[in-house]
Scaffold this motif. Structure first.
Motif, PDB file in Angstrom:
ATOM      1  N   ILE A   6       1.163  -1.561   0.072  1.00  0.00           N
ATOM      2  CA  ILE A   6       0.116   0.052  -0.213  1.00  0.00           C
ATOM      3  C   ILE A   6       1.382   0.899   0.089  1.00  0.00           C
ATOM      4  O   ILE A   6       1.434   1.560   0.983  1.00  0.00           O
ATOM      5  CB  ILE A   6      -1.016  -0.293   1.551  1.00  0.00           C
ATOM      6  CG1 ILE A   6      -1.451  -1.750   1.127  1.00  0.00           C
ATOM      7  CG2 ILE A   6      -2.339   1.197   1.368  1.00  0.00           C
ATOM      8  CD1 ILE A   6      -2.229  -1.552   2.828  1.00  0.00           C
ATOM      9  N   GLU A   7       1.473   2.175  -1.215  1.00  0.00           N
ATOM     10  CA  GLU A   7       2.182   3.021  -0.834  1.00  0.00           C
ATOM     11  C   GLU A   7       1.512   3.562  -2.686  1.00  0.00           C
ATOM     12  O   GLU A   7       1.605   3.345  -3.859  1.00  0.00           O
ATOM     13  CB  GLU A   7       3.185   2.127  -1.674  1.00  0.00           C
ATOM     14  CG  GLU A   7       4.590   3.024  -2.364  1.00  0.00           C
ATOM     15  CD  GLU A   7       5.265   4.222  -1.528  1.00  0.00           C
ATOM     16  OE1 GLU A   7       5.275   3.972  -0.290  1.00  0.00           O
ATOM     17  OE2 GLU A   7       4.785   5.150  -1.633  1.00  0.00           O
ATOM     18  N   ASP A   8       1.832   5.580  -1.877  1.00  0.00           N
ATOM     19  CA  ASP A   8       1.306   5.682  -3.181  1.00  0.00           C
ATOM     20  C   ASP A   8       2.015   6.469  -4.152  1.00  0.00           C
ATOM     21  O   ASP A   8       1.711   7.088  -5.308  1.00  0.00           O
ATOM     22  CB  ASP A   8       0.306   6.919  -2.911  1.00  0.00           C
ATOM     23  CG  ASP A   8       1.315   8.036  -2.050  1.00  0.00           C
ATOM     24  OD1 ASP A   8       1.998   7.259  -0.792  1.00  0.00           O
ATOM     25  OD2 ASP A   8       1.357   8.694  -1.989  1.00  0.00           O
ATOM     26  N   GLU A   9       3.439   6.450  -3.595  1.00  0.00           N
ATOM     27  CA  GLU A   9       4.633   6.982  -5.006  1.00  0.00           C
ATOM     28  C   GLU A   9       4.443   5.573  -6.438  1.00  0.00           C
ATOM     29  O   GLU A   9       5.450   4.410  -5.658  1.00  0.00           O
ATOM     30  CB  GLU A   9       6.002   6.873  -4.526  1.00  0.00           C
ATOM     31  CG  GLU A   9       6.316   8.517  -3.417  1.00  0.00           C
ATOM     32  CD  GLU A   9       6.865   8.071  -2.259  1.00  0.00           C
ATOM     33  OE1 GLU A   9       8.063   8.198  -2.994  1.00  0.00           O
ATOM     34  OE2 GLU A   9       6.945   8.171  -1.384  1.00  0.00           O
ATOM     35  N   PRO A  10       4.058   5.966  -7.270  1.00  0.00           N
ATOM     36  CA  PRO A  10       4.275   4.602  -8.092  1.00  0.00           C
ATOM     37  C   PRO A  10       5.083   3.938  -8.229  1.00  0.00           C
ATOM     38  O   PRO A  10       5.101   2.892  -7.888  1.00  0.00           O
ATOM     39  CB  PRO A  10       3.599   5.853  -9.387  1.00  0.00           C
ATOM     40  CG  PRO A  10       3.119   7.013  -9.090  1.00  0.00           C
ATOM     41  CD  PRO A  10       3.612   7.394  -7.607  1.00  0.00           C
ATOM     42  N   LEU A  51       3.339  -1.008   4.300  1.00  0.00           N
ATOM     43  CA  LEU A  51       2.483  -0.070   4.689  1.00  0.00           C
ATOM     44  C   LEU A  51       3.020   1.293   4.509  1.00  0.00           C
ATOM     45  O   LEU A  51       3.504   1.541   5.799  1.00  0.00           O
ATOM     46  CB  LEU A  51       1.485  -0.631   5.894  1.00  0.00           C
ATOM     47  CG  LEU A  51       0.431   0.449   5.686  1.00  0.00           C
ATOM     48  CD1 LEU A  51      -1.075   1.003   5.223  1.00  0.00           C
ATOM     49  CD2 LEU A  51      -0.815   0.389   7.512  1.00  0.00           C
ATOM     50  N   ASP A  52       2.964   2.380   3.297  1.00  0.00           N
ATOM     51  CA  ASP A  52       2.978   3.428   3.204  1.00  0.00           C
ATOM     52  C   ASP A  52       2.429   4.064   4.764  1.00  0.00           C
ATOM     53  O   ASP A  52       1.456   4.330   4.413  1.00  0.00           O
ATOM     54  CB  ASP A  52       3.359   3.839   1.776  1.00  0.00           C
ATOM     55  CG  ASP A  52       4.037   5.596   2.046  1.00  0.00           C
ATOM     56  OD1 ASP A  52       4.919   5.511   2.801  1.00  0.00           O
ATOM     57  OD2 ASP A  52       3.445   5.727   1.274  1.00  0.00           O
ATOM     58  N   LEU A  53       2.974   5.584   5.312  1.00  0.00           N
ATOM     59  CA  LEU A  53       1.834   5.664   6.312  1.00  0.00           C
ATOM     60  C   LEU A  53       0.984   7.040   5.577  1.00  0.00           C
ATOM     61  O   LEU A  53       0.455   7.000   5.751  1.00  0.00           O
ATOM     62  CB  LEU A  53       3.662   6.490   7.199  1.00  0.00           C
ATOM     63  CG  LEU A  53       3.977   6.100   8.782  1.00  0.00           C
ATOM     64  CD1 LEU A  53       4.572   7.220   9.861  1.00  0.00           C
ATOM     65  CD2 LEU A  53       2.045   5.069   9.063  1.00  0.00           C
ATOM     66  N   MET A  54       1.939   7.811   4.981  1.00  0.00           N
ATOM     67  CA  MET A  54       1.055   9.157   4.087  1.00  0.00           C
ATOM     68  C   MET A  54       0.743   8.225   3.334  1.00  0.00           C
ATOM     69  O   MET A  54       1.116   8.621   2.040  1.00  0.00           O
ATOM     70  CB  MET A  54       1.415  10.256   3.587  1.00  0.00           C
ATOM     71  CG  MET A  54       3.230  10.812   5.192  1.00  0.00           C
ATOM     72  SD  MET A  54       1.720  11.931   5.966  1.00  0.00           S
ATOM     73  CE  MET A  54       1.931  13.582   5.259  1.00  0.00           C
ATOM     74  N   LEU A  55      -0.950   8.486   3.363  1.00  0.00           N
ATOM     75  CA  LEU A  55      -1.126   8.102   1.752  1.00  0.00           C
ATOM     76  C   LEU A  55      -2.407   9.192   1.095  1.00  0.00           C
ATOM     77  O   LEU A  55      -3.104   9.566   2.688  1.00  0.00           O
ATOM     78  CB  LEU A  55      -1.672   6.524   2.628  1.00  0.00           C
ATOM     79  CG  LEU A  55      -0.613   5.293   2.342  1.00  0.00           C
ATOM     80  CD1 LEU A  55      -1.513   4.584   2.535  1.00  0.00           C
ATOM     81  CD2 LEU A  55       0.107   5.319   0.973  1.00  0.00           C
ATOM     82  N   THR A 101      13.010   3.080   7.305  1.00  0.00           N
ATOM     83  CA  THR A 101      12.880   4.909   7.370  1.00  0.00           C
ATOM     84  C   THR A 101      13.132   4.349   5.412  1.00  0.00           C
ATOM     85  O   THR A 101      14.437   3.613   5.020  1.00  0.00           O
ATOM     86  CB  THR A 101      13.533   5.318   8.052  1.00  0.00           C
ATOM     87  OG1 THR A 101      13.425   5.101   9.089  1.00  0.00           O
ATOM     88  CG2 THR A 101      13.518   6.687   7.438  1.00  0.00           C
ATOM     89  N   LYS A 102      12.526   5.143   4.662  1.00  0.00           N
ATOM     90  CA  LYS A 102      13.032   5.622   3.409  1.00  0.00           C
ATOM     91  C   LYS A 102      13.760   6.449   3.096  1.00  0.00           C
ATOM     92  O   LYS A 102      14.131   7.632   3.769  1.00  0.00           O
ATOM     93  CB  LYS A 102      11.527   6.699   2.613  1.00  0.00           C
ATOM     94  CG  LYS A 102       9.703   5.239   2.259  1.00  0.00           C
ATOM     95  CD  LYS A 102       9.469   6.128   1.987  1.00  0.00           C
ATOM     96  CE  LYS A 102       7.948   5.753   1.607  1.00  0.00           C
ATOM     97  NZ  LYS A 102       6.707   6.691   1.529  1.00  0.00           N
ATOM     98  N   PRO A 103      15.189   6.522   2.269  1.00  0.00           N
ATOM     99  CA  PRO A 103      15.052   5.508   1.533  1.00  0.00           C
ATOM    100  C   PRO A 103      15.761   4.305   1.822  1.00  0.00           C
ATOM    101  O   PRO A 103      16.620   4.267   3.107  1.00  0.00           O
ATOM    102  CB  PRO A 103      16.128   6.006   0.285  1.00  0.00           C
ATOM    103  CG  PRO A 103      16.553   6.977   1.116  1.00  0.00           C
ATOM    104  CD  PRO A 103      15.724   7.422   1.958  1.00  0.00           C
TER     105      PRO A 103
HETATM  106 CA    CA Z   1       3.290   7.910   0.330  1.00  0.00          CA
END
Ligand code: CA
Length: 227
Positions: A6-10, A51-55, A101-103
């Protein structure tokens, strides 16, 4: 194993999905926002969720809370940006199992997921064994009686799923659910085909059969004949 990402950065979502499909042999479903992700998590049985946090639509934290409120025990690995780190304690308290933590390095993501899945199924180490059949899940090596076997990716995935549940009879439907993502056609005879392949490679030369079919119920890996 089947994973929800679940991640919004394509680009990141695609890279993660590719690494898990090609590197780990997992089936992967991708959701681009929190609402879609929660829907996927509630309607499919996953072995782990990334799961990404900011979605958009629903935050990762809300997705996690709603999953846990619904009783889901699926391991959840959180992806966090550097400035979200103070949230981590709260997330672990809300039922997250691990975070990165990204990256981050995709190999680290794969190793952490593998470890989460293993522990959720009661195995602390990467090596599984039933009789003289051994699987090293960290290196994707299968041996019977010390002889290394060459399995096609689907045979490996199927055997890995069964070996994580030694002696348990797993239905064909459950195997299809965990080995295929929703982009695949679910032809019901594929499982028979891969079971036949495994039987040939694992059992053909041995008097002790390990791969069993329990008619009308499913398949299992164990040393004794199932009742
Ligand atoms: Ca995000």
């Amino acid at each position: 194993m089947r994973i929800a990402v679940i991640e919004d950065e394509p680009r990141l979502a695609d890279n993660i999905a590719a690494a898990l499909r090609e590197g780990s042999g997992y089936a992967v479903d991708v959701a681009r926002d929190g609402a879609e992700g929660l829907y996927l998590a509630q309607t499919n049985s996953y072995d782990a969720v990334v799961l990404d946090l900011m979605l958009p639509k629903l935050s990762g934290r809300e997705v996690l809370r709603k999953m846990r409120a619904g009783g889901a025990k699926t391991p959840v690995l959180i992806l966090t940006a550097r400035d979200e780190k103070e949230l981590i304690v709260g997330l672990l308290n809300d039922g997250a199992d691990d975070y990165l933590t990204k990256p981050f390095d995709l190999r680290e993501l794969r190793a952490r997921l593998q470890s989460l899945i293993r522990r959720s199924q009661g195995h602390a180490v990467a090596k599984l064994a039933i009789g003289d059949l051994e699987m090293d899940t960290a290196r994707a090596i299968v041996r019977r009686g010390g002889v290394t076997l060459t399995l096609v990716p689907m045979e490996y995935r199927l055997l890995e799923y069964l070996m994580h549940r030694p002696g348990k009879v797993i239905s064909k439907t459950k195997l299809l659910e965990h080995l295929y993502d929703f982009h695949w056609e679910k032809f019901s005879n594929v499982i028979e085909v891969y079971i036949a392949g495994l039987r040939k490679k694992i059992d053909a030369g041995s008097s002790v059969k390990l791969i069993h079919t329990v008619r009308g119920h499913g398949y299992c890996v164990r040393e004794e004949e199932p009742e």
